[in-house]
Write an enzyme that holds these catalytic residues in place. Structure first.
Site, short mmCIF file in Angstrom:
data_model
loop_
_atom_site.label_atom_id
_atom_site.label_comp_id
_atom_site.label_asym_id
_atom_site.label_seq_id
_atom_site.Cartn_x
_atom_site.Cartn_y
_atom_site.Cartn_z
N HIS A 82 23.25 31.81 7.77
CA HIS A 82 24.01 32.53 8.79
C HIS A 82 23.82 34.04 8.61
CE1 HIS A 82 27.19 33.58 11.62
NE2 HIS A 82 27.58 34.48 10.73
N ASP A 161 39.37 28.84 15.53
CA ASP A 161 38.76 30.14 15.28
C ASP A 161 38.48 30.86 16.60
OD1 ASP A 161 37.19 32.26 13.89
OD2 ASP A 161 35.56 31.33 15.02
N ARG A 168 42.59 38.27 18.05
CA ARG A 168 42.30 39.40 17.16
C ARG A 168 41.58 40.52 17.91
NH1 ARG A 168 38.55 36.81 13.15
NH2 ARG A 168 38.31 38.94 12.36
N SER A 183 36.67 33.25 9.67
CA SER A 183 36.08 32.98 10.97
C SER A 183 34.65 32.48 10.84
CB SER A 183 36.12 34.25 11.84
OG SER A 183 35.45 34.05 13.07
N LYS A 187 33.17 27.93 10.89
CA LYS A 187 32.11 27.33 11.73
C LYS A 187 31.00 26.75 10.88
CE LYS A 187 31.71 31.12 14.31
NZ LYS A 187 32.94 31.91 14.15
#
Length: 434
Positions: A82, A161, A168, A183, A187
């Protein structure tokens, strides 16, 4: 249990229990907890923070709020990668076939671009016919048969999320390390991989602007991984200038292919080899990062990584001929060189402005409903440390119409800062957090 009491508790800096965190996540997801109370709790968390256990519990609860992918039918250790986002970030297009060529399964869900940051799914759609949506059975089958599949994120992946992030975003509580880390990791955990390699970007084109903040985020995510039983590594990398030279979907695909052929830009090559080496280690394919770097170089030199790219594109319905014939990829109708009047050395580049230049040309989305032009973008010819003489071309625009070229040129010119003295080229990889 009352939300009021949980807000009060966190306001005073106390530690929330697993039952309290689960109650809040479930309640906000199903709508029983209103926005105003969740906003108050987020602000209390913003100022008082969360410890490692609280952050891990929040992450797990958000991950379990929707579909949890079961990838146990895929043989081998699944390692996900990621990136926290940047400009010219083409690493997945290089990494997926490179890692799969080493018999390490790549089962990855990626997102689309929004704003000045590009999305892997948009880039993959540059291959004619490439299908970015597969049923979960087909997704698993492709990985078992071909070693790789990359698809768009399912809408039911960590819905808590998605809802909390939207809140947010409008309550000025985005930039809290625990909330950012939870967050991202929620995922990744829901996506089902056994281990995770994180590319944490730092600099003018990244969400984390300072090295200190990037290290904090990387450390927080590695700690979450440890708490939830996922072996996690964070590689903190520079985003004070675009990665590689190409910005724009089809242009970045071509640069990724060049990199798999061994002809890519130095920085993109260095980063993808480093990420691949760490993925090899987590998958148990090699014992050390040094062995992993050697394996990555060998797979490039032998052509096995390119062979895997052709196989991957074909396996998801794409035209594999486009891997070798760039004329089959989307292309802009026009191009224009950008020339600067300055003489000196490139001292700094505002990466976000370069991303905005590509955005206004049509390579990115102003909002989720925007339609992107896969062929447009820009190629950078001068980066930090390079010498520029008056009249030199610093970038080339690729565009479909003239309506936004002036804005793109202005962004590019404003992005560059020059020095009369020579500038050392910046470090790409700052640190690796294990």
């Amino acid at each position: 249990m009352r939300v009021y009491d949980i807000i009060e508790k966190k306001k005073l800096g106390e530690v929330l229990t697993d039952k309290e965190i689960a109650f809040v996540v479930e309640g906000y997801t199903d709508g029983s907890i209103p926005d105003y109370q969740m906003s108050a709790l987020l602000m209390a968390i913003y100022f008082q923070g969360m410890n490692d256990k609280e952050t891990a519990l929040l992450t797990e609860c958000m991950a379990k709020s929707g579909e949890m992918l079961d990838l146990s039918a895929i043989e081998g250790i699944k390692v996900d990668k990621h990136s926290t986002g940047g400009v010219g970030d083409t690493t997945t297009i290089v990494l997926a076939p490179l890692v799969a060529a080493a018999d390490v399964p790549v089962a990855k869900m990626s997102g689309r671009g929004l704003g000045h940051t590009g999305g892997t799914i948009d880039k993959l759609e540059s291959f004619p016919g490439f299908k970015v949506e597969l049923p979960i059975e087909g997704f698993i089958e492709n990985v078992n048969k071909h070693g790789v599949a990359v698809v768009g994120q399912t809408g039911n992946l960590a819905p808590a999320d998605k809802k909390i992030y939207a809140l947010r975003d409008v309550t000025a509580t985005v930039d809290n390390v625990s909330l950012i880390a939870a967050s991202i990791m929620s995922k990744k955990i829901a996506a089902g991989s056994n281990a995770i390699v994180l590319d944490v970007k730092c600099g003018s084109g990244a969400f984390m602007k300072t090295l200190e903040d990037a290290k904090k985020l990387g450390d927080a995510m590695v700690r979450i991984g440890k708490e939830v039983g996922r072996n996690t590594i964070a590689v903190v990398t520079d985003m004070n200038q675009p990665l590689g030279n190409a910005i724009g979907n089809s242009l970045e695909i071509m640069e990724a292919i060049d990199t798999l052929k061994g002809n890519g830009p130095r920085d993109l090559t260095e980063l993808t080899h480093t990420l691949a080496a760490n993925m090899f280690v987590l998958a148990g394919r090699v014992a050390t990062v040094e062995e992993g770097l050697s394996l990555a170089a060998e797979l490039i030199e032998s052509g096995k990584a390119m062979d895997k790219l052709r196989e991957w594109v074909a396996s998801q319905g794409g035209d594999a001929c486009s891997v070798d014939d760039y004329s089959l990829l989307p292309a802009a109708a026009k191009q224009m060189d950008v020339v600067l009047e300055e003489t000196g050395y490139v001292a700094a580049i505002d990466t976000e402005m370069i991303g905005k230049a590509a955005l206004v040309l049509g390579a990115g989305r102003e909002n989720k409903e925007s339609i992107i032009d896969l062929g447009v973008g820009l190629i950078m010819h001068k980066k930090i440390g390079d010498k520029v003489t008056k009249g030199d071309v610093v970038a080339t625009l690729y565009y479909s119409d003239n309506s936004h070229t002036e804005a793109a040129i202005r962004y590019i010119k404003d992005a560059y800062t020059f020095s009369t003295e020579s500038i050392e080229k910046p470090q790409l990889i700052y640190t690796i957090i294990r």
